[in-house]
Design a protein around this motif. Structure first.
Motif, mmCIF file in Angstrom:
data_model
loop_
_atom_site.group_PDB
_atom_site.id
_atom_site.type_symbol
_atom_site.label_atom_id
_atom_site.label_comp_id
_atom_site.label_asym_id
_atom_site.label_seq_id
_atom_site.Cartn_x
_atom_site.Cartn_y
_atom_site.Cartn_z
ATOM 1 N N LYS A 55 -6.270 2.058 7.426
ATOM 2 C CA LYS A 55 -6.662 2.760 8.066
ATOM 3 C C LYS A 55 -6.254 4.497 7.662
ATOM 4 C CE LYS A 55 -4.856 -0.255 11.954
ATOM 5 N NZ LYS A 55 -3.431 -1.056 12.579
ATOM 6 N N LYS A 56 -5.594 4.204 5.870
ATOM 7 C CA LYS A 56 -5.194 5.381 5.504
ATOM 8 C C LYS A 56 -6.146 5.588 4.715
ATOM 9 C CE LYS A 56 -0.232 5.268 5.934
ATOM 10 N NZ LYS A 56 0.934 4.888 5.554
ATOM 11 N N GLY A 57 -7.673 4.610 4.500
ATOM 12 C CA GLY A 57 -8.765 5.056 3.471
ATOM 13 C C GLY A 57 -8.399 4.557 2.237
ATOM 14 N N ILE A 58 -7.800 3.401 1.994
ATOM 15 C CA ILE A 58 -7.464 2.697 0.819
ATOM 16 C C ILE A 58 -7.824 1.645 1.275
ATOM 17 C CG2 ILE A 58 -5.914 2.465 -0.739
ATOM 18 C CD1 ILE A 58 -4.388 4.227 0.058
ATOM 19 N N GLU A 59 -9.534 0.873 0.832
ATOM 20 C CA GLU A 59 -10.031 -0.049 0.648
ATOM 21 C C GLU A 59 -9.361 -1.489 0.529
ATOM 22 O OE1 GLU A 59 -12.795 -2.311 2.888
ATOM 23 O OE2 GLU A 59 -12.150 -0.078 3.527
ATOM 24 N N GLN A 60 -8.807 -1.511 -0.886
ATOM 25 C CA GLN A 60 -8.308 -2.625 -1.027
ATOM 26 C C GLN A 60 -6.790 -2.292 -2.372
ATOM 27 O OE1 GLN A 60 -7.610 -5.514 -1.063
ATOM 28 N NE2 GLN A 60 -10.157 -6.253 -0.390
ATOM 29 N N LEU A 76 -4.202 -3.789 5.786
ATOM 30 C CA LEU A 76 -4.702 -3.221 6.759
ATOM 31 C C LEU A 76 -4.612 -2.081 7.063
ATOM 32 C CD1 LEU A 76 -4.936 -6.302 9.745
ATOM 33 C CD2 LEU A 76 -7.069 -4.956 8.347
ATOM 34 N N ASN A 77 -2.819 -1.330 6.659
ATOM 35 C CA ASN A 77 -2.197 -0.548 7.103
ATOM 36 C C ASN A 77 -2.783 0.686 6.437
ATOM 37 O OD1 ASN A 77 -1.158 -0.711 9.305
ATOM 38 N ND2 ASN A 77 0.883 -1.363 8.303
#
Length: 178
Positions: free
Chosen positions: A43-48, A39-40
């Motif tokens: 928030k930084k734009g990395i989906e998986q 989840l963090n």
């Protein structure tokens, strides 16, 4: 001496539900941190993060699980339950066939647990969601990697039978009181 107890298994096997029940019964429980890491990263734009940067993800998990272990040691509890253990990190790396530093195994041997409870794959309760992308067949493969990893580290693995949350929790507590 504090008993450190891992509850592990593939995704969707009921680990976190049993951990929640143990916490409800006033045991100290260290939660699974992979969802938090995922989840963090979102928030930084990395989906998986696990799929796109597995080594970074595993480093973050390893650090987090070691922190949980050392944090548990300074608490004044006779028993601590962990939702997954340090060896789970390299078991997952083996599952996805990604090389990782030998320090992972060193740290798994350095930070030892007293009991390993393995939750078997259970198709009746398996659910996929936004953080759990594996299908049931992949969950079976992960289970096998976890079992192999803990055995290679010379752990005695106790398989938790399927059943209600109460029965599974009672089974674990009965095993550690022997």
């Amino acid at each position: 001496m504090q008993k450190k107890i891992v509850i592990t298994g593939g995704p969707g096997t009921g680990k976190s539900t049993v951990i929640e029940e143990l916490a409800r019964r006033n045991f100290l429980c260290m939660p699974e941190i992979s969802r938090e890491v995922t989840l963090n990263a979102r928030k930084k734009g990395i989906e998986q993060l696990f799929l796109t940067k597995p080594l970074l993800f595993s480093e973050m998990l390893l650090e987090g699980r070691i922190h949980q272990y050392t944090d548990a040691e300074i608490k004044n509890n006779d028993i601590v339950f962990f939702d997954r253990g340090i060896p789970d990190v390299h078991a997952y790396m083996n599952y996805i066939s990604i090389d990782y530093p030998k320090t992972y195994i060193h740290k798994s041997n350095l930070y030892r647990y007293n009991y390993i409870f393995l939750m078997p794959p259970w198709e009746d309760i398996y659910i996929s969601d936004n953080e759990r992308y594996e299908n049931f067949e992949q969950a079976l493969a992960i289970h096998n990697h976890l079992e192999r990893t803990y055995k290679e580290l010379n752990y005695n693995i106790i398989e938790v039978p399927t059943g209600t949350v109460t029965k599974r929790t009672d089974f674990i507590l009965a095993c550690i009181k022997q």
